[in-house]
Design a protein around this motif. Structure first.
Motif, PDB file in Angstrom:
ATOM      1  N   LYS A  23      -9.614 -14.560  -5.834  1.00 38.75           N
ATOM      2  CA  LYS A  23      -8.251 -14.865  -5.381  1.00 38.75           C
ATOM      3  C   LYS A  23      -7.197 -14.120  -6.217  1.00 38.75           C
ATOM      4  N   ARG A  25      -5.521 -10.812  -7.762  1.00 38.19           N
ATOM      5  CA  ARG A  25      -5.381  -9.367  -7.532  1.00 38.19           C
ATOM      6  C   ARG A  25      -5.309  -8.609  -8.854  1.00 38.19           C
ATOM      7  N   ILE A  54       6.948  -9.001  -4.920  1.00 43.20           N
ATOM      8  CA  ILE A  54       6.093 -10.186  -5.032  1.00 43.20           C
ATOM      9  C   ILE A  54       6.900 -11.347  -5.600  1.00 43.20           C
ATOM     10  N   ILE A  78      -1.253 -12.318 -10.514  1.00 40.34           N
ATOM     11  CA  ILE A  78      -0.953 -12.076  -9.101  1.00 40.34           C
ATOM     12  C   ILE A  78      -2.145 -12.588  -8.288  1.00 40.34           C
ATOM     13  N   ALA A  80      -3.671 -13.961  -4.332  1.00 41.49           N
ATOM     14  CA  ALA A  80      -3.495 -13.788  -2.889  1.00 41.49           C
ATOM     15  C   ALA A  80      -4.024 -15.030  -2.193  1.00 41.49           C
ATOM     16  N   SER A  81      -3.221 -15.584  -1.295  1.00 39.81           N
ATOM     17  CA  SER A  81      -3.631 -16.743  -0.517  1.00 39.81           C
ATOM     18  C   SER A  81      -2.998 -16.614   0.865  1.00 39.81           C
ATOM     19  N   ASP A  83      -2.815 -14.164   3.115  1.00 41.87           N
ATOM     20  CA  ASP A  83      -2.023 -12.935   3.279  1.00 41.87           C
ATOM     21  C   ASP A  83      -0.727 -12.930   2.484  1.00 41.87           C
ATOM     22  N   GLU A  85       0.938 -12.640  -1.302  1.00 45.79           N
ATOM     23  CA  GLU A  85       0.710 -12.372  -2.719  1.00 45.79           C
ATOM     24  C   GLU A  85       1.828 -13.035  -3.513  1.00 45.79           C
TER      25      GLU A  85
END
Length: 153
Positions: A23, A25, A54, A78, A80-81, A83, A85
């Motif tokens: 999860k 980045r 972001i 950072i 991602a969940s 789509d 960030e």
């Protein structure tokens, strides 16, 4: 024996938390954050990371913990969940470890002052250390995601 989870360990107010590596980045040093008006206090603003804007959330503020100034060790993780960030400001990001998914128990109602809805569970690392696993879906729940998406537009 359950599956092995690779987890990034980070610190927040003397507690250790984990987020699954898949999860995450990237982990960045603190950088200038542009404040965005009319957002909740825990949404610190936005950063420009290699040309991508972001939104950044202060996890201490999100969880209602005491706010502190950023230090040399502070990091922006950072994640991602769905789509989206988002950067999480944490006190430090220490290491990557493997956890057996069977070692993760359901969280108690409150851990370190944080309500259980934000937590996926608590992993016992050894006799002394517990690792609090975040539930990213709740940390970034729908109402806040709508606000964050409006920031990106």
């Amino acid at each position: 024996m359950g599956e092995e989870l690779k987890v990034i360990v980070f610190a927040l107010a003397n507690e250790h938390y984990g987020i699954e590596v898949d999860k995450v980045r990237t982990i960045e040093r603190m950088m200038p954050i542009t404040r965005v008006p009319k957002t909740p206090a825990f949404i610190k603003g936005v950063i420009n990371l290699r040309g991508v804007v972001i939104p950044v959330i202060d996890l201490r503020g999100r969880f209602g913990l005491e706010q502190t100034e950023a230090t040399e060790n502070s990091r922006i993780i950072i994640v991602a969940s769905n789509d989206l960030e988002v950067g999480f400001i944490v006190d430090s990001a220490n290491d990557v470890i493997d956890i057996d998914s069977d070692a993760i128990d359901t969280p108690p109602e409150v851990v370190g002052g944080i309500r259980a809805k934000y937590l996926r569970g608590v992993a016992k690392l050894d006799e002394q250390r517990l690792l609090i696993m975040l539930n990213l879906v709740e940390v970034l729940n729908k109402d806040e995601i709508i606000q964050l998406e409006q920031l990106e537009e």
